[in-house]
Design a protein around this motif. Sequence first.
Motif, PDB file in Angstrom:
ATOM      1  N   ALA A 166       4.577  45.114 -21.792  1.00  0.00           N
ATOM      2  CA  ALA A 166       5.394  45.287 -20.599  1.00  0.00           C
ATOM      3  C   ALA A 166       6.119  43.987 -20.305  1.00  0.00           C
ATOM      4  O   ALA A 166       5.644  42.902 -20.651  1.00  0.00           O
ATOM      5  CB  ALA A 166       4.533  45.703 -19.409  1.00  0.00           C
ATOM      6  N   ARG A 167       7.264  44.127 -19.637  1.00  0.00           N
ATOM      7  CA  ARG A 167       8.047  42.948 -19.227  1.00  0.00           C
ATOM      8  C   ARG A 167       8.295  43.041 -17.734  1.00  0.00           C
ATOM      9  O   ARG A 167       8.639  44.100 -17.206  1.00  0.00           O
ATOM     10  CB  ARG A 167       9.375  42.878 -19.981  1.00  0.00           C
ATOM     11  N   ILE A 168       8.128  41.889 -17.056  1.00  0.00           N
ATOM     12  CA  ILE A 168       8.243  41.866 -15.609  1.00  0.00           C
ATOM     13  C   ILE A 168       9.105  40.695 -15.166  1.00  0.00           C
ATOM     14  O   ILE A 168       9.078  39.619 -15.789  1.00  0.00           O
ATOM     15  CB  ILE A 168       6.840  41.784 -14.955  1.00  0.00           C
ATOM     16  N   VAL A 169       9.872  40.892 -14.107  1.00  0.00           N
ATOM     17  CA  VAL A 169      10.662  39.835 -13.467  1.00  0.00           C
ATOM     18  C   VAL A 169      10.070  39.595 -12.086  1.00  0.00           C
ATOM     19  O   VAL A 169       9.795  40.549 -11.348  1.00  0.00           O
ATOM     20  CB  VAL A 169      12.140  40.239 -13.344  1.00  0.00           C
ATOM     21  N   LEU A 170       9.868  38.327 -11.722  1.00  0.00           N
ATOM     22  CA  LEU A 170       9.186  37.997 -10.475  1.00  0.00           C
ATOM     23  C   LEU A 170      10.038  37.145  -9.547  1.00  0.00           C
ATOM     24  O   LEU A 170      10.648  36.161  -9.974  1.00  0.00           O
ATOM     25  CB  LEU A 170       7.889  37.245 -10.774  1.00  0.00           C
ATOM     26  N   SER A 171      10.041  37.520  -8.275  1.00  0.00           N
ATOM     27  CA  SER A 171      10.650  36.698  -7.244  1.00  0.00           C
ATOM     28  C   SER A 171       9.574  35.824  -6.601  1.00  0.00           C
ATOM     29  O   SER A 171       8.377  35.965  -6.885  1.00  0.00           O
ATOM     30  CB  SER A 171      11.330  37.569  -6.192  1.00  0.00           C
ATOM     31  N   THR A 172       9.993  34.942  -5.713  1.00  0.00           N
ATOM     32  CA  THR A 172       9.076  33.996  -5.087  1.00  0.00           C
ATOM     33  C   THR A 172       9.347  33.957  -3.586  1.00  0.00           C
ATOM     34  O   THR A 172      10.006  34.820  -3.041  1.00  0.00           O
ATOM     35  CB  THR A 172       9.255  32.601  -5.700  1.00  0.00           C
ATOM     36  N   GLY A 173       8.819  32.947  -2.908  1.00  0.00           N
ATOM     37  CA  GLY A 173       9.032  32.806  -1.478  1.00  0.00           C
ATOM     38  C   GLY A 173       7.791  33.143  -0.677  1.00  0.00           C
ATOM     39  O   GLY A 173       6.838  33.763  -1.168  1.00  0.00           O
ATOM     40  N   ALA A 174       7.810  32.752   0.583  1.00  0.00           N
ATOM     41  CA  ALA A 174       6.657  32.959   1.456  1.00  0.00           C
ATOM     42  C   ALA A 174       6.322  34.437   1.630  1.00  0.00           C
ATOM     43  O   ALA A 174       5.162  34.798   1.818  1.00  0.00           O
ATOM     44  CB  ALA A 174       6.922  32.315   2.822  1.00  0.00           C
ATOM     45  N   SER A 175       7.332  35.296   1.558  1.00  0.00           N
ATOM     46  CA  SER A 175       7.104  36.730   1.758  1.00  0.00           C
ATOM     47  C   SER A 175       6.270  37.352   0.641  1.00  0.00           C
ATOM     48  O   SER A 175       5.743  38.459   0.800  1.00  0.00           O
ATOM     49  CB  SER A 175       8.441  37.463   1.862  1.00  0.00           C
ATOM     50  N   GLN A 176       6.133  36.662  -0.472  1.00  0.00           N
ATOM     51  CA  GLN A 176       5.418  37.220  -1.626  1.00  0.00           C
ATOM     52  C   GLN A 176       3.967  36.741  -1.739  1.00  0.00           C
ATOM     53  O   GLN A 176       3.244  37.162  -2.644  1.00  0.00           O
ATOM     54  CB  GLN A 176       6.161  36.861  -2.925  1.00  0.00           C
ATOM     55  N   PHE A 177       3.522  35.879  -0.842  1.00  0.00           N
ATOM     56  CA  PHE A 177       2.177  35.300  -0.950  1.00  0.00           C
ATOM     57  C   PHE A 177       1.091  36.355  -1.068  1.00  0.00           C
ATOM     58  O   PHE A 177       0.235  36.310  -1.965  1.00  0.00           O
ATOM     59  CB  PHE A 177       1.876  34.414   0.269  1.00  0.00           C
ATOM     60  N   ASP A 178       1.062  37.297  -0.146  1.00  0.00           N
ATOM     61  CA  ASP A 178      -0.016  38.282  -0.127  1.00  0.00           C
ATOM     62  C   ASP A 178       0.057  39.223  -1.324  1.00  0.00           C
ATOM     63  O   ASP A 178      -0.980  39.650  -1.853  1.00  0.00           O
ATOM     64  CB  ASP A 178       0.029  39.085   1.174  1.00  0.00           C
ATOM     65  N   MET A 179       1.254  39.538  -1.758  1.00  0.00           N
ATOM     66  CA  MET A 179       1.404  40.396  -2.933  1.00  0.00           C
ATOM     67  C   MET A 179       0.835  39.714  -4.169  1.00  0.00           C
ATOM     68  O   MET A 179       0.093  40.324  -4.947  1.00  0.00           O
ATOM     69  CB  MET A 179       2.874  40.751  -3.153  1.00  0.00           C
ATOM     70  N   PHE A 180       1.147  38.441  -4.379  1.00  0.00           N
ATOM     71  CA  PHE A 180       0.633  37.729  -5.550  1.00  0.00           C
ATOM     72  C   PHE A 180      -0.883  37.608  -5.502  1.00  0.00           C
ATOM     73  O   PHE A 180      -1.556  37.746  -6.523  1.00  0.00           O
ATOM     74  CB  PHE A 180       1.269  36.348  -5.667  1.00  0.00           C
ATOM     75  N   GLU A 181      -1.424  37.365  -4.313  1.00  0.00           N
ATOM     76  CA  GLU A 181      -2.870  37.236  -4.181  1.00  0.00           C
ATOM     77  C   GLU A 181      -3.559  38.533  -4.594  1.00  0.00           C
ATOM     78  O   GLU A 181      -4.643  38.513  -5.194  1.00  0.00           O
ATOM     79  CB  GLU A 181      -3.232  36.871  -2.741  1.00  0.00           C
ATOM     80  N   ALA A 182      -2.925  39.660  -4.294  1.00  0.00           N
ATOM     81  CA  ALA A 182      -3.482  40.952  -4.693  1.00  0.00           C
ATOM     82  C   ALA A 182      -3.193  41.271  -6.157  1.00  0.00           C
ATOM     83  O   ALA A 182      -4.048  41.832  -6.862  1.00  0.00           O
ATOM     84  CB  ALA A 182      -2.917  42.061  -3.802  1.00  0.00           C
ATOM     85  N   LEU A 183      -2.022  40.902  -6.644  1.00  0.00           N
ATOM     86  CA  LEU A 183      -1.620  41.262  -7.999  1.00  0.00           C
ATOM     87  C   LEU A 183      -2.506  40.625  -9.059  1.00  0.00           C
ATOM     88  O   LEU A 183      -2.855  41.267 -10.063  1.00  0.00           O
ATOM     89  CB  LEU A 183      -0.152  40.874  -8.238  1.00  0.00           C
ATOM     90  N   VAL A 184      -2.898  39.380  -8.864  1.00  0.00           N
ATOM     91  CA  VAL A 184      -3.719  38.706  -9.880  1.00  0.00           C
ATOM     92  C   VAL A 184      -5.112  39.313  -9.990  1.00  0.00           C
ATOM     93  O   VAL A 184      -5.825  39.071 -10.966  1.00  0.00           O
ATOM     94  CB  VAL A 184      -3.833  37.193  -9.602  1.00  0.00           C
ATOM     95  N   LYS A 185      -5.490  40.108  -9.002  1.00  0.00           N
ATOM     96  CA  LYS A 185      -6.806  40.750  -9.022  1.00  0.00           C
ATOM     97  C   LYS A 185      -6.759  42.162  -9.602  1.00  0.00           C
ATOM     98  O   LYS A 185      -7.802  42.799  -9.757  1.00  0.00           O
ATOM     99  CB  LYS A 185      -7.373  40.796  -7.600  1.00  0.00           C
ATOM    100  N   GLU A 186      -5.570  42.646  -9.915  1.00  0.00           N
ATOM    101  CA  GLU A 186      -5.416  43.996 -10.440  1.00  0.00           C
ATOM    102  C   GLU A 186      -5.875  44.077 -11.897  1.00  0.00           C
ATOM    103  O   GLU A 186      -5.819  43.094 -12.642  1.00  0.00           O
ATOM    104  CB  GLU A 186      -3.960  44.447 -10.326  1.00  0.00           C
ATOM    105  N   ASP A 187      -6.311  45.268 -12.281  1.00  0.00           N
ATOM    106  CA  ASP A 187      -6.786  45.505 -13.640  1.00  0.00           C
ATOM    107  C   ASP A 187      -5.599  45.798 -14.554  1.00  0.00           C
ATOM    108  O   ASP A 187      -5.158  46.935 -14.693  1.00  0.00           O
ATOM    109  CB  ASP A 187      -7.757  46.688 -13.645  1.00  0.00           C
ATOM    110  N   VAL A 188      -5.060  44.733 -15.144  1.00  0.00           N
ATOM    111  CA  VAL A 188      -3.931  44.823 -16.068  1.00  0.00           C
ATOM    112  C   VAL A 188      -4.262  43.979 -17.292  1.00  0.00           C
ATOM    113  O   VAL A 188      -4.831  42.890 -17.168  1.00  0.00           O
ATOM    114  CB  VAL A 188      -2.627  44.309 -15.417  1.00  0.00           C
ATOM    115  N   ASP A 189      -3.902  44.454 -18.462  1.00  0.00           N
ATOM    116  CA  ASP A 189      -4.058  43.641 -19.674  1.00  0.00           C
ATOM    117  C   ASP A 189      -2.889  42.661 -19.724  1.00  0.00           C
ATOM    118  O   ASP A 189      -1.860  42.920 -20.338  1.00  0.00           O
ATOM    119  CB  ASP A 189      -4.081  44.521 -20.924  1.00  0.00           C
ATOM    120  N   TRP A 190      -3.061  41.537 -19.041  1.00  0.00           N
ATOM    121  CA  TRP A 190      -1.977  40.570 -18.906  1.00  0.00           C
ATOM    122  C   TRP A 190      -1.572  39.956 -20.238  1.00  0.00           C
ATOM    123  O   TRP A 190      -0.465  39.421 -20.368  1.00  0.00           O
ATOM    124  CB  TRP A 190      -2.381  39.482 -17.920  1.00  0.00           C
TER     125      TRP A 190
END
Length: 244
Positions: free
Chosen positions: A34-58
Amino acid sequence: MKLSISENSIELGRAAAADAAARLRAAISAQGEARIVLSTGASQFDMFEALVKEDVDWTKVEMFHLDEYIALPITHKASFRKYLRERFVSRVPLKSVNFVDTEGDVEKAIADVSARLLEKPVDLGLIGIGENGHIAFNDPPADFGTEDCYIVVNLDDNCKRQQVREGWFPTVADVPSQAVSMSVHRIMMCRSIISVVPHEVKARAVAETLSRPVCPEVPATMLKMHPDWTLYLDRNSAGLIKKA
């Protein structure tokens, strides 16, 4: 378009991360990567904190980032490369990471990352919306015509003030005047787009995105043209929708 409204930013982040992870797992199941494009900024803090805990074969996920200030050192707290390294790249074992290195030869950096981006389609774009309605650093009036993958853009004063309010720079004068940004056209080429847009400061931009016709003056309106766009809001960012 799909719209999801959560009670707060933490719940929004979890919902968006679960959606993103499901899409990545589906892409990996279908094509082995899979290929992903990521944005940044303060609005994304909580999303990233949750995303790294998801069950994905990174180890099967290749990452691209959206934008970066020109000539800003990666050690600066406002650097988006630093942001992504600390909040995402260092926390999951990605297959590969593609940054735009804007500290040296910018034209070469754009050419290099564009060539890698064009090798295969991007499965998912996590694309935020700025207070001025921008997507990536495509400030209004955005260039809807260029088909270049990444472009050099001038940052408007509203964008600069947002960066100061979020604490990335001490004053507007300290914010770089230019950045490299993924173009609106290339963002729209993502197979799926998820926009994580919490907080009251984004309410006006959200309302204008949803109520106004597609126009360069509100760049995020272009997202409404995407066949698979999901907008995640919280109660604060959704506060002006009924008035729009």
